[in-house]
Motif scaffolding. Structure first.
Motif, PDB file in Angstrom:
ATOM      1  N   SER A   1      -6.195   3.112  -2.378  1.00  0.00           N
ATOM      2  CA  SER A   1      -6.401   2.371  -1.359  1.00  0.00           C
ATOM      3  C   SER A   1      -7.394   0.906  -2.052  1.00  0.00           C
ATOM      4  CB  SER A   1      -6.914   2.720  -0.018  1.00  0.00           C
ATOM      5  OG  SER A   1      -8.218   3.050  -0.271  1.00  0.00           O
TER       6      SER A   1
ATOM      7  N   CYS B   1      -1.784   4.497   1.834  1.00  0.00           N
ATOM      8  CA  CYS B   1      -1.983   4.417   3.191  1.00  0.00           C
ATOM      9  C   CYS B   1      -1.047   5.318   3.737  1.00  0.00           C
ATOM     10  CB  CYS B   1      -2.105   3.134   3.748  1.00  0.00           C
ATOM     11  SG  CYS B   1      -0.319   2.620   3.951  1.00  0.00           S
TER      12      CYS B   1
ATOM     13  N   MET C   1       0.875  -1.229   0.097  1.00  0.00           N
ATOM     14  CA  MET C   1       0.156  -0.089   0.022  1.00  0.00           C
ATOM     15  C   MET C   1       0.764   1.441   0.294  1.00  0.00           C
ATOM     16  SD  MET C   1      -3.282  -0.953   2.609  1.00  0.00           S
ATOM     17  CE  MET C   1      -4.645   0.176   1.563  1.00  0.00           C
TER      18      MET C   1
END
Length: 402
Positions: free
Chosen positions: A375, A345, A339
């Motif tokens: 995301s 994130c 991520m």
């Protein structure tokens, strides 16, 4: 002494008083004919991850699932009663485990994650019962401890013909302890889209809406207290902000509510009739987290400002949320690294820095929407390749997969 402990757990509401004999390997249920696959999933998280295996096998085999927690047992009864036989796992005493194994005579054992019991493992080995250890994890703290008695971990896992690690980091740690070829095929908890599906929100939550909702999910003891000053400031700074807190252990909800109310924050429990009227809603029930993710913009995932290893970021990400976490995410390290590479994130070491980012996101819709998009893209990836595991299970059971 162990029996006394069981009765004490019954008194505290942690055991089913009508089924406690199962902890001694005793049951009133008759064993059905044919082969049995025994899946052990200690708690509700492990049980949910067994969804793929249960659905793969239940039409051709009797599936016996054992759990240790009452919440997992209740979840099993509510959602899988037509597919499995559920039993509480016997305590790790030779006599009681022997009774259990002699009663059920499983053809295959699938042990999920890290709830390893030395006597049970030894008896599986002695009886030559085919066994697989699936989705096992090894935290940095556990690794340090096991390295001191490496021989014991190696001996305890000899009953498993194959071991599948939850992440590449877990794979390397377990390989060091066992000197074995440890497989990695992804995280079983992400194998079933039913575990991360989008769920429609409760109409009673009309005051909670996308654009103005922050959620603290799966928080552990002390994290809510650490966030208290931040929440007080954000409620003053972000117009119309609503906050949802879903503690990992809902039984702490009233304690959290008391602390927040003493600080002057209007706080309601989900079980209250007027729960949607407060600035902060505390979810004091199990399950249905996706319903709350679905109405949240930013989700902080707990267990990360205390050393618990963090929690699954894919569930909120698939529900179009910005993901924020603290530094302790070793249980989901591979996923968070992916991520971060995709700008999907935020990981912060200090709550004060996290607070500034949350405020900025609510002020900047463009950044908010971009992070949500990033995301969700990561969450839509395939994080688990089941083909090798299914092939091994098929060879043991000598049938084609369903």
């Amino acid at each position: 002494m162990i029996k006394l402990n069981v009765f004490f757990r019954i008194f505290r509401g942690k055991e089913n008083k009508s089924r406690f004999s199962e902890r001694y390997g005793i049951t009133s249920i008759e064993r059905p004919g044919g082969d049995i696959v025994w899946i052990h999933a200690a708690s509700i998280g492990e049980f949910k991850s067994a969804d793929l295996l249960i659905n793969l096998l239940y039409k051709n085999y009797t599936i016996l699932v054992t759990t240790t927690t009452l919440s997992a047992a209740n979840f099993a009864s509510k959602n899988y009663a037509h597919k499995i036989i559920h039993q509480f796992a016997p305590l790790d005493i030779s006599l009681w485990v022997e009774k259990f194994l002699n009663k059920w005579r499983p053809k295959l054992v699938i042990w999920i994650e890290s709830d390893l019991w030395p006597i049970t493992m030894e008896l599986l080995k002695q009886k030559s019962i085919k066994s697989l250890l699936v989705n096992v994890r090894m935290s940095p703290q556990s690794f340090k401890k096991w390295k001191i008695i490496k021989f014991f971990y190696k001996q305890m896992t000899e009953c498993f013909s194959e071991i599948f690690a939850q992440s590449q980091l877990d794979r390397e740690r377990i390989k060091t302890l066992t000197n074995r070829n440890i497989k990695f095929i992804g995280n079983l908890k992400l194998s079933s889209r039913s575990n991360i599906q989008k769920i429609s929100w409760d109409k009673k939550l009309k005051n909670f809406q996308k654009g103005r909702t922050l959620m603290l999910a799966s928080t552990h003891e002390n994290e809510e207290f650490q966030f208290l000053p931040t929440i007080k400031r954000l409620l003053l700074q972000v117009d119309g902000l609503k906050i949802i807190i879903a503690p990992r252990h809902p039984e702490r909800s009233k304690t959290i509510q008391s602390i927040y109310q003493k600080s002057g924050i209007s706080t309601k429990l989900m079980s209250d009739n007027a729960y949607a009227n407060g600035d902060v809603l505390i979810v004091n029930t199990f399950g249905n987290l996706p319903a709350y993710f679905n109405i949240s913009d930013i989700v902080f995932l707990g267990g990360s400002f205390v050393s618990k290893g963090g929690h699954n970021p894919i569930e909120p990400a698939i529900n179009n949320c910005v993901i924020i976490t603290g530094p302790h995410v070793y249980n989901w390290q591979n996923i968070y690294e992916d991520m971060l590479r995709n700008n999907a994130c935020f990981v912060f070491n200090k709550i004060s820095i996290l607070e500034k980012k949350i405020k900025k996101l609510f002020e900047d819709n463009n950044e908010m929407n971009k992070m949500k998009e990033n995301s969700k893209k990561v969450a839509q990836k395939n994080f688990f390749d089941s083909s090798e595991l299914i092939y091994i299970i098929k060879n043991i059971l000598e049938v084609s997969p369903c």
